[in-house]
Motif scaffolding. Structure first.
Motif, PDB file in Angstrom:
ATOM      1  N   UNK A 137       0.837  -1.193   0.000  1.00  0.00           N
ATOM      2  CA  UNK A 137       0.000   0.000   0.000  1.00  0.00           C
ATOM      3  C   UNK A 137       0.885   1.261   0.000  1.00  0.00           C
ATOM      4  N   UNK A 138       1.891   1.272   0.845  1.00  0.00           N
ATOM      5  CA  UNK A 138       2.754   2.454   0.953  1.00  0.00           C
ATOM      6  C   UNK A 138       3.456   2.722  -0.383  1.00  0.00           C
ATOM      7  N   UNK A 139       3.945   1.649  -0.988  1.00  0.00           N
ATOM      8  CA  UNK A 139       4.658   1.819  -2.268  1.00  0.00           C
ATOM      9  C   UNK A 139       3.712   2.372  -3.340  1.00  0.00           C
ATOM     10  N   UNK A 140       2.512   1.826  -3.392  1.00  0.00           N
ATOM     11  CA  UNK A 140       1.576   2.278  -4.441  1.00  0.00           C
ATOM     12  C   UNK A 140       1.135   3.719  -4.186  1.00  0.00           C
ATOM     13  N   UNK A 141       0.967   4.074  -2.926  1.00  0.00           N
ATOM     14  CA  UNK A 141       0.604   5.461  -2.606  1.00  0.00           C
ATOM     15  C   UNK A 141       1.726   6.417  -3.022  1.00  0.00           C
ATOM     16  N   UNK A 142       2.957   5.947  -2.849  1.00  0.00           N
ATOM     17  CA  UNK A 142       4.101   6.761  -3.253  1.00  0.00           C
ATOM     18  C   UNK A 142       4.082   6.973  -4.780  1.00  0.00           C
ATOM     19  N   UNK A 143       3.748   5.912  -5.511  1.00  0.00           N
ATOM     20  CA  UNK A 143       3.686   6.031  -6.978  1.00  0.00           C
ATOM     21  C   UNK A 143       2.562   6.975  -7.395  1.00  0.00           C
ATOM     22  N   UNK A 144       1.526   6.996  -6.574  1.00  0.00           N
ATOM     23  CA  UNK A 144       0.423   7.904  -6.873  1.00  0.00           C
ATOM     24  C   UNK A 144       0.885   9.354  -6.677  1.00  0.00           C
ATOM     25  N   UNK A 145       1.624   9.535  -5.608  1.00  0.00           N
ATOM     26  CA  UNK A 145       2.121  10.874  -5.316  1.00  0.00           C
ATOM     27  C   UNK A 145       3.040  11.379  -6.432  1.00  0.00           C
ATOM     28  N   UNK A 146       3.878  10.467  -6.941  1.00  0.00           N
ATOM     29  CA  UNK A 146       4.804  10.928  -7.981  1.00  0.00           C
ATOM     30  C   UNK A 146       4.226  10.825  -9.403  1.00  0.00           C
ATOM     31  N   UNK A 147       2.925  10.548  -9.487  1.00  0.00           N
ATOM     32  CA  UNK A 147       2.242  10.626 -10.795  1.00  0.00           C
ATOM     33  C   UNK A 147       2.335   9.375 -11.648  1.00  0.00           C
TER      34      UNK A 147
END
Ligand code: SF4
Ligand code: SF4
Length: 376
Positions: free
Chosen positions: A135-145
């Motif tokens: 979840x954390x990794x995917x949220x990070x990818x969301x943040x960076x577009x």
């Protein structure tokens, strides 16, 4: 093409699912690329702007073929969805590696839609386990577009979906479930839609035709539907049913040739939800089709009488699913999360459960049959 609003996007109400692409010599891993490209071209020409693939489809080749086919079009003309393959627990520690590889395979720099694939009994603990950090990794990818919209797909029970939503619901923007007029009651899809509504999460539909089972109906049922809508084909009824559920934003159909695609696109040229009478007729056909499945009401009276401590209602629900579908992966997958001493094969046929079952279900026979089917 009918379009639906999703946040600031206009999504075609029909999306192309890339899990049943045309293949060569019946080999699921060998996609007929030219035919698949033709299908993508037809879809693009006719206003389909949503394309759904996954790491595991066609033995890993769906992402490659879809990436190649879509690379011919401007990146802002299509929305591409793929998924993290958590249906295989060995993938859990590899989210970064897999995600990077997916971008490469699909020839894109970002995914418009990205899903936790198949949240179910077998993987819910791992999906929620911080040690994997998915979840954390995917949220990070969301943040960076690199992920524009994050969601999940679920084949699991209502309770499993609820657990997932309790943990991550506020960050989930859409959810893909198996929904059609059979599963409305059979797989609890109605309750799942309501659960998602509580979380303000729009519904993406998979298996609108239940793997093709709803593409044709027996003569009597066909005649009943023709009497109501003479111009509507039988598969179209399944789509009209979905057009009647306001929470449904996206309907994904895994089409295998241009003819199927033409017919589906034609259906989605118009929005024609069912009226009450039509809905009643269709759901009564669904009831008829489910005749022969066991009428367990999940009252749980039997459970405390089982010397083997089997979760009988749950097993019967899986048995119904397995028998109705004629096999499939859902029951084996759910059972893989259950210790072997609680499988149907653990039933000793004592029939204590049957003495208290208000539905008079022959539970011991069902367990024996289920065990045999699973073994087969
Ligand atoms: S027949 Fe099977 S399921 Fe029923 S009580 Fe006995 S062991 Fe349990
Ligand atoms: S007692 Fe019968 S109806 Fe109730 S849960 Fe058990 S099998 Fe199902």
């Amino acid at each position: 093409m009918v379009y639906r609003d999703f946040q600031d996007l206009k999504l075609s109400a029909l999306g192309m699912g890339a899990m049943r692409l045309p293949v060569i010599d019946g080999d699921d891993a060998r996609i007929d690329e030219a035919a698949a490209e033709q299908m993508v071209a037809y879809a693009m020409e006719h206003g389909v702007n949503y394309y759904d693939t996954a790491w595991g489809y066609h033995n890993g080749n769906s992402e490659l073929v879809m990436g190649k086919a879509l690379s011919k079009y401007p990146r802002d003309k299509f929305y591409l969805a793929t998924k993290f393959p958590g249906y295989d627990l060995s993938n859990m520690p590899k989210v970064k590696e897999i995600f990077e590889k997916q971008l490469e395979k699909c020839q894109v720099e970002y995914f418009d839609f990205y899903l936790f694939h198949n949240v179910c009994e077998m993987n819910i603990d791992a999906y929620l386990d911080e040690k994997y950090g998915i979840f954390e990794y995917l949220m990070e990818q969301k943040k960076n577009g690199r992920i524009r919209h994050l969601g999940f797909s679920a084949h699991g029970s209502y309770d499993v979906m609820k657990r997932f939503l309790d943990a991550y619901g506020e960050h989930m923007e859409f959810c893909q479930i198996q929904l059609n007029y059979i599963d409305w009651t059979f797989q609890d899809a109605k309750a799942k839609v309501e659960l998602l509504k509580e979380h303000n999460i729009p519904v993406w539909v998979m298996e609108p035709l239940r793997g093709g089972k709803l593409a044709t109906l027996p003569e009597k049922e066909t005649a009943a539907l023709k009497a109501l809508r003479p111009d509507e084909d039988i598969p179209a009824w399944a789509f009209r049913f979905l057009q009647s559920i306001p929470e449904v934003t996206m309907v994904l159909s895994g089409m295998s040739n241009v003819e199927q695609m033409k017919a589906n696109i034609e259906t989605f040229e118009t929005d024609k939800p069912l009226n009450e009478k039509e809905m009643r007729a269709l759901l009564s056909i669904a009831d008829g089709m489910l005749n022969g499945t066991l009428p367990c009401t999940a009252c749980h009276y039997c459970v405390s009488h089982c010397p083997k401590g089997l979760d009988i209602p749950n097993l019967l629900e899986l048995y119904n699913e397995h028998s109705f579908t004629g096999g499939g992966f859902i029951a084996p997958m759910a059972l893989s999360a259950v210790p072997e001493e609680k499988w149907p094969s653990a039933c000793i046929g004592c029939r204590s459960c049957e003495k208290v079952c208000p539905q008079q279900i022959k539970i011991s026979e069902a367990m024996a049959d289920f065990a045999a089917k699973l073994k087969g």
